[in-house]
Design an enzyme around this catalytic site. Structure first.
Site, PDB file in Angstrom:
ATOM      1  N   HIS A   1      -0.047 -12.052   1.330  1.00  0.00           N
ATOM      2  CA  HIS A   1      -1.079 -11.264   0.635  1.00  0.00           C
ATOM      3  C   HIS A   1      -1.806 -12.087  -0.432  1.00  0.00           C
ATOM      4  O   HIS A   1      -3.030 -11.972  -0.606  1.00  0.00           O
ATOM      5  CB  HIS A   1      -0.427 -10.022   0.009  1.00  0.00           C
ATOM      6  CG  HIS A   1      -1.301  -8.820  -0.002  1.00  0.00           C
ATOM      7  ND1 HIS A   1      -0.830  -7.543   0.170  1.00  0.00           N
ATOM      8  CD2 HIS A   1      -2.635  -8.675  -0.176  1.00  0.00           C
ATOM      9  CE1 HIS A   1      -1.838  -6.684   0.081  1.00  0.00           C
ATOM     10  NE2 HIS A   1      -2.940  -7.340  -0.127  1.00  0.00           N
TER      11      HIS A   1
ATOM     12  N   ARG B   1     -16.185  -1.811  -1.316  1.00  0.00           N
ATOM     13  CA  ARG B   1     -15.354  -0.683  -1.789  1.00  0.00           C
ATOM     14  C   ARG B   1     -16.191   0.591  -1.870  1.00  0.00           C
ATOM     15  O   ARG B   1     -15.992   1.426  -2.753  1.00  0.00           O
ATOM     16  CB  ARG B   1     -14.701  -1.007  -3.131  1.00  0.00           C
ATOM     17  CG  ARG B   1     -13.823  -2.266  -3.085  1.00  0.00           C
ATOM     18  CD  ARG B   1     -13.185  -2.577  -4.417  1.00  0.00           C
ATOM     19  NE  ARG B   1     -12.516  -3.874  -4.408  1.00  0.00           N
ATOM     20  CZ  ARG B   1     -11.248  -4.077  -4.051  1.00  0.00           C
ATOM     21  NH1 ARG B   1     -10.519  -3.076  -3.647  1.00  0.00           N
ATOM     22  NH2 ARG B   1     -10.724  -5.296  -4.099  1.00  0.00           N
ATOM     23  N   GLY B   2     -17.165   0.699  -0.984  1.00  0.00           N
ATOM     24  CA  GLY B   2     -17.977   1.908  -0.902  1.00  0.00           C
ATOM     25  C   GLY B   2     -19.338   1.765  -1.546  1.00  0.00           C
ATOM     26  O   GLY B   2     -20.283   2.477  -1.191  1.00  0.00           O
ATOM     27  N   PHE B   3     -19.491   0.815  -2.475  1.00  0.00           N
ATOM     28  CA  PHE B   3     -20.736   0.750  -3.245  1.00  0.00           C
ATOM     29  C   PHE B   3     -21.941   0.394  -2.382  1.00  0.00           C
ATOM     30  O   PHE B   3     -23.046   0.929  -2.573  1.00  0.00           O
ATOM     31  CB  PHE B   3     -20.601  -0.266  -4.398  1.00  0.00           C
ATOM     32  CG  PHE B   3     -21.751  -0.204  -5.357  1.00  0.00           C
ATOM     33  CD1 PHE B   3     -21.788   0.773  -6.336  1.00  0.00           C
ATOM     34  CD2 PHE B   3     -22.817  -1.083  -5.258  1.00  0.00           C
ATOM     35  CE1 PHE B   3     -22.866   0.867  -7.211  1.00  0.00           C
ATOM     36  CE2 PHE B   3     -23.908  -1.000  -6.121  1.00  0.00           C
ATOM     37  CZ  PHE B   3     -23.926  -0.019  -7.111  1.00  0.00           C
TER      38      PHE B   3
ATOM     39  N   TYR C   1       0.858  -1.193   0.000  1.00  0.00           N
ATOM     40  CA  TYR C   1       0.000   0.000   0.000  1.00  0.00           C
ATOM     41  C   TYR C   1       0.892   1.241   0.000  1.00  0.00           C
ATOM     42  O   TYR C   1       1.514   1.598   0.993  1.00  0.00           O
ATOM     43  CB  TYR C   1      -0.939   0.028   1.206  1.00  0.00           C
ATOM     44  CG  TYR C   1      -1.887  -1.152   1.326  1.00  0.00           C
ATOM     45  CD1 TYR C   1      -2.222  -1.945   0.222  1.00  0.00           C
ATOM     46  CD2 TYR C   1      -2.468  -1.475   2.543  1.00  0.00           C
ATOM     47  CE1 TYR C   1      -3.091  -3.018   0.344  1.00  0.00           C
ATOM     48  CE2 TYR C   1      -3.341  -2.549   2.674  1.00  0.00           C
ATOM     49  CZ  TYR C   1      -3.640  -3.325   1.570  1.00  0.00           C
ATOM     50  OH  TYR C   1      -4.498  -4.390   1.699  1.00  0.00           O
TER      51      TYR C   1
ATOM     52  N   SER D   1     -12.832  -5.222   2.155  1.00  0.00           N
ATOM     53  CA  SER D   1     -13.852  -4.537   1.354  1.00  0.00           C
ATOM     54  C   SER D   1     -15.264  -4.909   1.833  1.00  0.00           C
ATOM     55  O   SER D   1     -16.133  -5.271   1.020  1.00  0.00           O
ATOM     56  CB  SER D   1     -13.678  -4.845  -0.140  1.00  0.00           C
ATOM     57  OG  SER D   1     -12.386  -4.481  -0.590  1.00  0.00           O
ATOM     58  N   PRO D   2     -15.521  -4.810   3.136  1.00  0.00           N
ATOM     59  CA  PRO D   2     -16.826  -5.220   3.674  1.00  0.00           C
ATOM     60  C   PRO D   2     -17.965  -4.302   3.230  1.00  0.00           C
ATOM     61  O   PRO D   2     -19.137  -4.682   3.321  1.00  0.00           O
ATOM     62  CB  PRO D   2     -16.624  -5.148   5.195  1.00  0.00           C
ATOM     63  CG  PRO D   2     -15.565  -4.109   5.371  1.00  0.00           C
ATOM     64  CD  PRO D   2     -14.639  -4.286   4.198  1.00  0.00           C
ATOM     65  N   LEU D   3     -17.592  -3.108   2.752  1.00  0.00           N
ATOM     66  CA  LEU D   3     -18.607  -2.172   2.249  1.00  0.00           C
ATOM     67  C   LEU D   3     -18.636  -2.194   0.724  1.00  0.00           C
ATOM     68  O   LEU D   3     -19.140  -1.258   0.089  1.00  0.00           O
ATOM     69  CB  LEU D   3     -18.301  -0.750   2.750  1.00  0.00           C
ATOM     70  CG  LEU D   3     -18.209  -0.609   4.274  1.00  0.00           C
ATOM     71  CD1 LEU D   3     -17.740   0.792   4.661  1.00  0.00           C
ATOM     72  CD2 LEU D   3     -19.567  -0.913   4.921  1.00  0.00           C
TER      73      LEU D   3
HETATM   74  N1  LIG Z   1      -6.072  -8.518   1.485  1.00  0.00           N
HETATM   75  C1  LIG Z   1      -6.383  -7.858   0.405  1.00  0.00           C
HETATM   76  O1  LIG Z   1      -6.074  -8.276  -0.713  1.00  0.00           O
HETATM   77  C2  LIG Z   1      -7.162  -6.587   0.517  1.00  0.00           C
HETATM   78  C3  LIG Z   1      -7.805  -6.026  -0.610  1.00  0.00           C
HETATM   79  C4  LIG Z   1      -8.537  -4.843  -0.442  1.00  0.00           C
HETATM   80  C5  LIG Z   1      -8.606  -4.244   0.808  1.00  0.00           C
HETATM   81  N2  LIG Z   1      -7.958  -4.794   1.882  1.00  0.00           N
HETATM   82  C6  LIG Z   1      -8.046  -4.200   3.228  1.00  0.00           C
HETATM   83  O2  LIG Z   1      -9.413  -4.039   3.573  1.00  0.00           O
HETATM   84  C7  LIG Z   1      -9.656  -2.691   3.955  1.00  0.00           C
HETATM   85  C8  LIG Z   1     -11.078  -2.285   3.616  1.00  0.00           C
HETATM   86  O3  LIG Z   1     -11.375  -2.533   2.263  1.00  0.00           O
HETATM   87  P1  LIG Z   1     -11.623  -1.395   1.173  1.00  0.00           P
HETATM   88  O4  LIG Z   1     -11.058  -0.126   1.656  1.00  0.00           O
HETATM   89  O5  LIG Z   1     -11.172  -1.960  -0.111  1.00  0.00           O
HETATM   90  O6  LIG Z   1     -13.194  -1.320   1.048  1.00  0.00           O
HETATM   91  P2  LIG Z   1     -14.434  -0.929   1.996  1.00  0.00           P
HETATM   92  O7  LIG Z   1     -14.001  -0.841   3.402  1.00  0.00           O
HETATM   93  O8  LIG Z   1     -15.494  -1.883   1.626  1.00  0.00           O
HETATM   94  O9  LIG Z   1     -14.838   0.493   1.415  1.00  0.00           O
HETATM   95  C9  LIG Z   1     -14.028   1.610   1.502  1.00  0.00           C
HETATM   96  C10 LIG Z   1     -14.695   2.710   0.705  1.00  0.00           C
HETATM   97  O10 LIG Z   1     -15.966   2.985   1.270  1.00  0.00           O
HETATM   98  C11 LIG Z   1     -16.085   4.363   1.611  1.00  0.00           C
HETATM   99  N3  LIG Z   1     -16.795   4.389   2.906  1.00  0.00           N
HETATM  100  C12 LIG Z   1     -16.351   3.899   4.085  1.00  0.00           C
HETATM  101  N4  LIG Z   1     -17.286   4.029   5.044  1.00  0.00           N
HETATM  102  C13 LIG Z   1     -18.344   4.606   4.460  1.00  0.00           C
HETATM  103  C14 LIG Z   1     -19.621   4.997   4.923  1.00  0.00           C
HETATM  104  N5  LIG Z   1     -19.996   4.794   6.194  1.00  0.00           N
HETATM  105  N6  LIG Z   1     -20.476   5.578   4.044  1.00  0.00           N
HETATM  106  C15 LIG Z   1     -20.120   5.774   2.750  1.00  0.00           C
HETATM  107  N7  LIG Z   1     -18.926   5.431   2.250  1.00  0.00           N
HETATM  108  C16 LIG Z   1     -18.042   4.840   3.095  1.00  0.00           C
HETATM  109  C17 LIG Z   1     -14.688   4.894   1.662  1.00  0.00           C
HETATM  110  O11 LIG Z   1     -14.643   6.215   1.201  1.00  0.00           O
HETATM  111  P3  LIG Z   1     -14.185   7.450   2.158  1.00  0.00           P
HETATM  112  O12 LIG Z   1     -12.741   7.271   2.414  1.00  0.00           O
HETATM  113  O13 LIG Z   1     -14.507   8.625   1.314  1.00  0.00           O
HETATM  114  O14 LIG Z   1     -15.040   7.338   3.388  1.00  0.00           O
HETATM  115  C18 LIG Z   1     -13.922   4.001   0.693  1.00  0.00           C
HETATM  116  O15 LIG Z   1     -13.982   4.502  -0.614  1.00  0.00           O
HETATM  117  C19 LIG Z   1      -8.581  -1.903   3.221  1.00  0.00           C
HETATM  118  O16 LIG Z   1      -8.349  -0.651   3.830  1.00  0.00           O
HETATM  119  C20 LIG Z   1      -7.391  -2.818   3.310  1.00  0.00           C
HETATM  120  O17 LIG Z   1      -6.745  -2.657   4.571  1.00  0.00           O
HETATM  121  C21 LIG Z   1      -7.256  -5.955   1.742  1.00  0.00           C
END
Ligand SMILES: NC(=O)c1ccc[n+]([C@@H]2O[C@H](COP(=O)([O-])OP(=O)(O)OC[C@H]3O[C@@H](n4cnc5c(N)ncnc54)[C@H](OP(=O)(O)O)[C@@H]3O)[C@@H](O)[C@H]2O)c1
Length: 327
Positions: A123, A206-208, A57, A202-204
């Protein structure tokens, strides 16, 4: 915030962690550094104890950020990071050779300003290196006290079993959410059997899944979502139907769609700990508050019905990334 055990590993963490990736990587320009440090520290104040990063990252800058933010709070938190991409570049292929794992561990310890990595994930599974060698290498880092727990990301069941036989696996971190439920069939029975925790990334969606993104949303150039079939304009337009149903359920409960997405994951199993990412303080509060939401059997039935009624459009990864998962 309540805590949860990551399987039978002995590692207890806040029911909801913080994914730190988006503060420096993948979703457009990095956040302002001072703001990002304040956000991470606010998460600790709110009871979050699990922080997720990786050398890739940035590369490196996210670990440096997390290291700086958490240095004064180190005794109160669990820091998870990851090795496994060649030259710390997710586009350069995989590299889990033992010498490389050791080098990443040493460099990550320095960037994280710590003497131990609480949870060290591979990873992606590297087909060129037997998983027993990877597990053995992490096992030696554990013996040396540099790593406390071993994790895998996007590994398949057979790999998890083989790794666990050499060095106990504390957690699997893979994508899992309302719109990506494959782990329920592929790996969760194995995790349950072996007592391994599950950390959905990506529990959200990725925001969608929060409703904050629609077909008109323009992502910054360099935003990783521009490359994902599930985020094409057509897919977003089609998948809006799912978000509308989740939003209706959320409104009925007086909570937000993001909170439904997180509370649903928490309701699946007691050993699941999602790590939503955000760059915004109000969303951190919103996401953390989901840990206190108990969904009733009727709520869960309603969510199941909504999911069954809508077919999700678009692959979650393009083909090159897809080949690296589930091995
Ligand atoms: N192991 C792997 O291969 C892998 C892959 C992907 C991710 N990850 C890890 O998982 C973590 C989380 O996944 P992710 O960041 O991909 O996806 P996510 O947590 O599903 O979604 C993040 C996105 O949602 C938005 N968001 C967050 N909370 C919100 C809310 N309450 N209302 C509206 N929008 C919201 C954020 O935008 P804003 O910043 O504008 O709030 C960001 O764009 C990452 O930070 C990383 O540490 C690991």
């Amino acid at each position: 915030m309540k805590t949860r055990p990551l399987g039978r590993s002995g590692l207890d963490v806040s029911a909801i962690g913080l994914g730190c990736m988006g503060l420096s990587h993948a979703y457009g320009p990095a956040a302002d550094r001072t703001d990002a440090i304040a956000l991470i520290r606010l998460a600790v104040e709110r009871g979050v104890t699990l922080f997720d990063t990786a050398e890739v990252y940035g590369p490196f800058t996210n670990e440096e950020l997390v290291g700086e933010a958490l240095a004064p709070l180190r005794e109160h938190v669990v820091v998870a990071t990851k090795f496994g991409f060649r030259d710390a570049d997710a586009n350069a292929g995989l590299d889990s050779r033992p010498t490389r794992i050791r080098a990443v561990a040493e460099a990550s310890l320095r960037r994280l300003r710590t003497d131990r990595i609480d949870l060290f994930y591979q990873h992606r599974v590297d087909p060129a290196v037997p998983i027993e060698d990877v597990a053995g290498t992490v096992g030696r880092l554990v013996e040396e006290g540099k790593v406390l727990h071993f994790g895998l990301s996007e590994a398949g069941s057979e790999t998890i079993r083989r790794a666990h036989a050499v060095q106990p696996v504390a957690a699997l971190q893979s994508e899992y959410s309302l719109w990506w439920r494959e782990p329920e069939e592929t790996v969760m029975p194995t995790l349950e059997e072996l007592g391994i925790g599950f950390v959905p990334f990506s529990p959200l969606g990725r925001g969608f899944l929060t409703g904050a993104i629609d077909a008109d949303t323009a992502f910054a150039s360099g935003d990783f979502r521009n490359t994902l079939p599930r985020f094409s304009v057509e897919a977003r337009r089609a998948n809006q139907a799912l978000v509308e149903r989740i939003a209706a359920i959320a409104a009925g409960r007086g909570v937000t769609p993001a909170q439904i997405a997180l509370a649903w994951l928490l309701a699946r199993k007691s050993w699941i700990v999602p790590i939503p990412g955000t760059t915004k303080r109000h969303r951190l509060d919103e996401n953390v508050a989901a840990a206190a939401i108990e969904l009733s059997p009727a709520d869960l039935d309603g969510i199941d019905a909504a999911l069954a009624a809508v077919a999700v459009h678009g692959d979650r990864y393009p083909p090159d990334r897809q080949r690296q998962v589930g091995r």
